[in-house]
Design an enzyme around this catalytic site. Structure first.
Site, short mmCIF file in Angstrom:
data_model
loop_
_atom_site.label_atom_id
_atom_site.label_comp_id
_atom_site.label_asym_id
_atom_site.label_seq_id
_atom_site.Cartn_x
_atom_site.Cartn_y
_atom_site.Cartn_z
N GLY A 121 -2.96 5.96 -5.33
CA GLY A 121 -1.83 5.18 -4.82
C GLY A 121 -1.99 3.71 -5.19
O GLY A 121 -3.08 3.16 -5.04
N ARG A 170 -2.20 10.40 -10.11
CA ARG A 170 -3.23 11.25 -9.51
C ARG A 170 -3.35 12.44 -10.47
O ARG A 170 -2.35 13.03 -10.86
CB ARG A 170 -2.80 11.72 -8.12
CG ARG A 170 -2.50 10.58 -7.14
CD ARG A 170 -2.30 11.15 -5.74
NE ARG A 170 -1.48 10.29 -4.89
CZ ARG A 170 -1.94 9.30 -4.14
NH1 ARG A 170 -3.21 8.99 -4.16
NH2 ARG A 170 -1.13 8.60 -3.37
N ASP A 177 -10.89 6.53 -2.78
CA ASP A 177 -12.03 7.45 -2.84
C ASP A 177 -11.84 8.58 -3.85
O ASP A 177 -12.81 8.99 -4.51
CB ASP A 177 -12.42 7.97 -1.46
CG ASP A 177 -11.27 8.63 -0.73
OD1 ASP A 177 -10.13 8.59 -1.23
OD2 ASP A 177 -11.51 9.19 0.36
N GLY A 178 -10.60 9.07 -4.02
CA GLY A 178 -10.35 10.12 -5.01
C GLY A 178 -10.71 9.62 -6.41
O GLY A 178 -11.35 10.32 -7.21
N THR A 204 -6.82 0.11 -2.28
CA THR A 204 -5.95 1.01 -1.52
C THR A 204 -5.50 0.29 -0.26
O THR A 204 -6.28 -0.47 0.34
CB THR A 204 -6.68 2.32 -1.13
OG1 THR A 204 -5.91 2.98 -0.10
CG2 THR A 204 -8.08 2.10 -0.59
N ASP A 223 -5.10 1.63 2.48
CA ASP A 223 -5.57 2.35 3.67
C ASP A 223 -6.81 1.74 4.33
O ASP A 223 -7.08 2.03 5.49
CB ASP A 223 -5.90 3.81 3.30
CG ASP A 223 -4.68 4.56 2.77
OD1 ASP A 223 -3.55 4.14 3.08
OD2 ASP A 223 -4.87 5.55 2.03
N ASP A 260 -9.84 2.57 3.87
CA ASP A 260 -10.58 3.74 4.37
C ASP A 260 -11.85 4.02 3.55
O ASP A 260 -12.29 5.15 3.44
CB ASP A 260 -9.66 4.98 4.33
CG ASP A 260 -9.16 5.29 2.92
OD1 ASP A 260 -9.31 4.44 2.02
OD2 ASP A 260 -8.62 6.40 2.72
N ARG A 293 -3.19 7.35 5.55
CA ARG A 293 -3.78 8.68 5.30
C ARG A 293 -4.58 9.12 6.53
O ARG A 293 -4.00 9.18 7.61
CB ARG A 293 -4.67 8.64 4.05
CG ARG A 293 -4.75 9.98 3.35
CD ARG A 293 -5.61 9.87 2.12
NE ARG A 293 -4.90 9.29 1.01
CZ ARG A 293 -4.12 9.98 0.18
NH1 ARG A 293 -3.97 11.26 0.34
NH2 ARG A 293 -3.51 9.39 -0.81
#
Ligand code: F6P
Length: 319
Positions: free
Chosen positions: A11, A72, A103-104, A125, A127, A129, A171
């Site tokens: 993203g 992605r 992380d992906g 990101t 997020d 996270d 997420r």
């Protein structure tokens, strides 16, 4: 180190362009040729790679999105996809790759490093996270977008004496909801890390109503559940007129905040420095305002922790 590549993946996040700019400029400053990979890992496997010059990243520090595009990729998760990517990079003579993403994307970077191709991760990101960094690039801008939107929602919530459920991204992480909830003075904040009982939110709304409070804002992290369903359940349980706003992808766009531009510039430049030092399999981050780097496997193995002191504070302040 004579030639390196840079890509953005997953993203998009405001500030990714500022990070690309820092990578390109710091590489050129150090007499290294730098190549932009378009469309993330998909473009890497296809060889969609072009050399970048000083001017390639002019006038982008203030722009949202990513000039390198993002994707992605399922195919890149396979051994075959990763080998194909390494062959494409070898064809051009790249010796290292900087991956800006979440992380992906770092999982891909760690796989390439294990296969002998050094990669450095830069956390990008909205997020927030990722462990090993206090902030990810894009979080601050997205937070400010949410804060601005919720201020506007509060205006109309007050006029119409309504309850609002505002669903925000993140997420599986609650950082965006928590920070926005605290900044917006939300009556309730729901985050996946602390599954607050529905009944306690209802009781809080009722206590407020008994005190004469006519409107309320509930910030719901998407990781907790669906805002529309949550809004319906709140209306049924409280009998208060309730509306739902799902902020959606506006949270990912827009010009990056000053903080995100500075963070992206520091982290992008550091990623190049690490490749020059011969390091791979690291992620750069910021901790206590110091630029740091960690083993990318450790980053992936450790779960990001939301700040529970802030969560408790938000409860104290929204009694
Ligand atoms: O990871 C960033 C993020 O915006 C999350 O907050 C959200 O869950 C997801 O991406 C949405 O992804 P997509 O744009 O693919 O729908």
């Amino acid at each position: 180190m004579k030639k390196i590549g840079v890509l953005t993946s997953g993203g998009d996040a405001p500030g990714m362009n500022a990070a690309v700019r820092a990578v390109v400029r710091n590489a050129i400053y150090n007499d290294i040729e730098v190549y932009g990979v378009y469309n993330g890992y998909e473009g890497l496997m296809e060889g969609n790679i072009k050399q970048m010059v000083i001017g390639s990243v002019g006038d982008i520090i203030q722009r949202g999105g990513t000039i390198l595009y993002s994707a992605r990729s399922e195919k890149f998760k396979t051994d075959e996809g990763q080998q194909q990517a390494i062959e494409q990079m070898k064809k051009i003579g790249l010796e290292g790759l900087i991956v800006i993403g979440g992380d992906g994307s770092f999982r891909g970077a760690s796989k390439l490093t294990e296969k002998g191709f050094p990669c450095i991760g830069v956390p990008g990101t909205i997020d927030n996270d990722i462990s090993g960094t206090d902030y990810t690039i894009g979080f601050d801008t997205a937070l400010n977008t949410i804060v601005d939107a919720v201020d506007k929602i509060r205006d109309t919530a007050t006029s119409h004496e309504r309850t609002y459920v505002v669903e925000v991204m993140g997420r599986d992480a609650g950082d965006l909801a928590l920070w926005a909830g605290l900044a917006n003075g939300a009556e309730s904040i729901l985050i996946p890390e602390k599954t607050d009982n529905f009944e306690s939110v209802v009781q809080k709304l009722k206590r407020g109503q008994a005190r004469g409070k006519k409107h309320s804002i509930i910030i719901l992290a998407e990781g907790v559940g669906n805002g529309v369903e949550y809004g319906k359940a709140i209306e049924e349980a409280t009998n208060m007129e309730t509306r739902v706003t799902v902020l959606g992808h506006i949270q990912r766009g827009g010009s990056p905040s000053g903080y995100d531009r500075v963070l992206a510039s520091r982290l992008g430049a550091k990623a190049v420095d690490l490749l020059i030092e011969g390091k791979g399999g690291r992620m750069v981050g910021v901790e206590n305002n110091v630029v740091v780097h960690h083993d990318i496997h450790e980053v992936l193995a450790k779960k990001h922790q939301v700040n529970m002191n802030m969560y408790n504070l938000s409860n104290q302040l929204s009694i």
